[in-house]
Design a protein around this motif. Structure first.
Motif, PDB file in Angstrom:
ATOM      1  N   LYS A 428       0.831  -1.201   0.000  1.00 13.77           N
ATOM      2  CA  LYS A 428       0.000   0.000   0.000  1.00 13.77           C
ATOM      3  C   LYS A 428       0.866   1.252   0.000  1.00 13.77           C
ATOM      4  N   ASP A 430       3.824   1.537  -1.210  1.00 15.96           N
ATOM      5  CA  ASP A 430       4.416   1.683  -2.547  1.00 15.96           C
ATOM      6  C   ASP A 430       3.429   2.364  -3.498  1.00 15.96           C
ATOM      7  N   ASP A 431       2.151   1.991  -3.392  1.00 13.60           N
ATOM      8  CA  ASP A 431       1.123   2.620  -4.232  1.00 13.60           C
ATOM      9  C   ASP A 431       1.023   4.111  -3.943  1.00 13.60           C
ATOM     10  N   GLU A 434       3.996   5.937  -5.314  1.00 12.08           N
ATOM     11  CA  GLU A 434       3.919   6.054  -6.767  1.00 12.08           C
ATOM     12  C   GLU A 434       2.974   7.187  -7.171  1.00 12.08           C
ATOM     13  N   ARG A 435       1.835   7.309  -6.441  1.00 16.40           N
ATOM     14  CA  ARG A 435       0.871   8.385  -6.731  1.00 16.40           C
ATOM     15  C   ARG A 435       1.493   9.754  -6.442  1.00 16.40           C
TER      16      ARG A 435
END
Length: 443
Positions: A428, A430-431, A434-435
């Motif tokens: 989560k 990492d997501d 990335e955003r």
């Protein structure tokens, strides 16, 4: 030409009639009958023919019953079979000669009785009537147990093949006949909890140290009764066996290839305790192995006597106690290793069922074979408790009980669950990162 028992047609016919006997029983017949013909200095064929001809004889005996009224003698003729207990009985002479030979050899009553049982079985097969013989009582000898120092001395004085075999007998309690029937593949299977090798050479080169072997089998001696045995071998034994196998692979095979142009590949089917005479393919033969054990017993006795004399010289024991101390010196042979194992297991395990299972004895409760199934790990726990006494060096073995093992498994499961949760949280994160990175690019 030298006479061989196994080439005698009477021996061959007898053995062929024994369709359900084990290899061990067949070997015992051969030994007993070989000893018999050596003692009486003749062949089995001559014994059978001579005794049968003699026993088939019928003697006509005339008995007088006085005279009748006319003064004629009353005579009765009786046909009497030959008496095998008479002074001129060949079978009695042979058996007496055999008994005398056994006494001269210093055989115990139990050994003589075992030989007589096998010889009598052969003679009865050919309908030879046996003479009356005095029953021999069991020898009232006290058993003195071998000590760790005795095993250390013997192993230090032994080549690696004999050292690994002796240590295996001492730590597993197996009879030597069962141990010599094992293959390298059997050892790989017994230690599979410690490795995943399927190739023999990979196993020999890379198998870890300090493995505990697990052996489940039906002993040859009680094969017809299907008595199970579940036993183990200690880490020291596995290390010695690996050392022995690596010596074959790394020293003997290259030497044989140079010397005899013999290209050998080690196979799972090769004997675990192989004979160099057979290029380590076939197992050690019981007879020369027994001779080696006898030599080691002689050396052990000499060493122990020397220690007694040193103790007297140092004032540790009285010179008057010399004979008493010498009489306590234990004998070394294959069964002495098994006796040591049984004593140690009995000391460390209070469960009679588990003791008999590890020893390969008939269970004390008749219904056990049908209703009792011992868990291997449960039996192994009792064995591991005995490892410090079975090991020849100081060994600190951590014994994990079922409760401790379950507690550890629960902790491992919890840690694995926590690890999965952390992985999910990291995913989560990492997501989110990335955003944020994309958003930062737009700004």
């Amino acid at each position: 030409m030298t006479y061989e028992v196994t080439e005698d047609i009477y021996y061959q016919n007898f053995i062929q009639s024994k369709t359900n006997i084990t290899d061990l029983t067949r070997l015992n017949y051969k030994r007993a009958l070989k000893k018999f013909v050596l003692a009486i200095d003749t062949t089995l064929e001559k014994v059978v023919n001579e005794c049968k001809n003699q026993q088939d004889r019928v003697i006509e005996k005339i008995i007088s019953h006085g005279t009748d009224e006319e003064g004629n003698q009353i005579i009765e003729k009786q046909l009497i079979k030959f008496d095998v207990n008479s002074p001129d009985s060949s079978i009695k002479k042979y058996m007496d000669k055999f008994m005398e030979y056994c006494r001269q050899q210093g055989n115990s009553n139990s050994t003589i009785n075992q030989n007589l049982m096998l010889i009598n079985s052969f003679l009865k097969f050919y309908n030879i009537t046996l003479p009356d013989m005095e029953s021999l009582k069991k020898d009232p000898k006290k058993w003195y147990l071998l000590e760790k120092e005795d095993f250390k001395y013997i192993l230090n004085d032994s080549p690696i093949i004999h050292a690994s075999l002796i240590k295996f007998l001492q730590s597993s309690g197996m009879r030597i006949s069962d141990a010599l029937s094992l293959s390298i593949g059997d050892f790989m299977e017994a230690t599979k909890d410690y490795h995943d090798f399927v190739d023999v050479n990979d196993f020999i080169d890379n198998a870890p140290q300090n493995m505990i072997g697990t052996w489940y089998f039906h002993p040859q001696k009680t094969m017809k009764f299907q008595v199970p045995c579940l036993t183990f071998n200690d880490p020291e034994t596995s290390n010695l066996i690996l050392q022995h196998l690596r010596k074959i692979k790394n020293e003997y095979i290259p030497y044989a290839k140079r010397k005899y142009d013999f290209d050998k590949t080690m196979l799972k089917s090769d004997a675990l305790f192989g004979s160099q005479k057979s290029k380590y393919i076939e197992p050690l033969h019981p007879n020369p192995t027994g001779t080696q054990f006898w030599v080691k017993n002689k050396k052990l006795r000499e060493w122990r006597i020397l220690k007694i004399k040193e103790a007297i010289a140092n004032g540790e024991i009285s010179a008057e106690d010399y004979d008493k101390e010498v009489s306590k010196i234990p004998k070394f042979h294959a069964h002495a290793c098994r006796k040591y194992f049984e004593t140690i297991i009995a000391k460390n395990c209070g469960n009679l069922r588990i003791c008999t299972l590890m020893e390969g004895h008939v269970s004390p409760i008749k219904t056990d074979s049908s209703y009792i199934k011992q868990d291997i790990e449960d039996v192994k726990e009792h064995y591991m408790a005995a490892i410090p006494d079975l090991s020849l060096e100081n060994t600190d073995v951590k014994v994990y009980t079922s409760d401790v093992r379950r507690e550890m498994e629960e902790k491992i499961a919890n840690l694995e669950s926590q690890n999965e949760t952390l992985k999910s949280e990291l995913g989560k994160m990492d997501d989110i990162m990335e955003r944020l990175s994309k958003l930062e690019g737009k700004i």
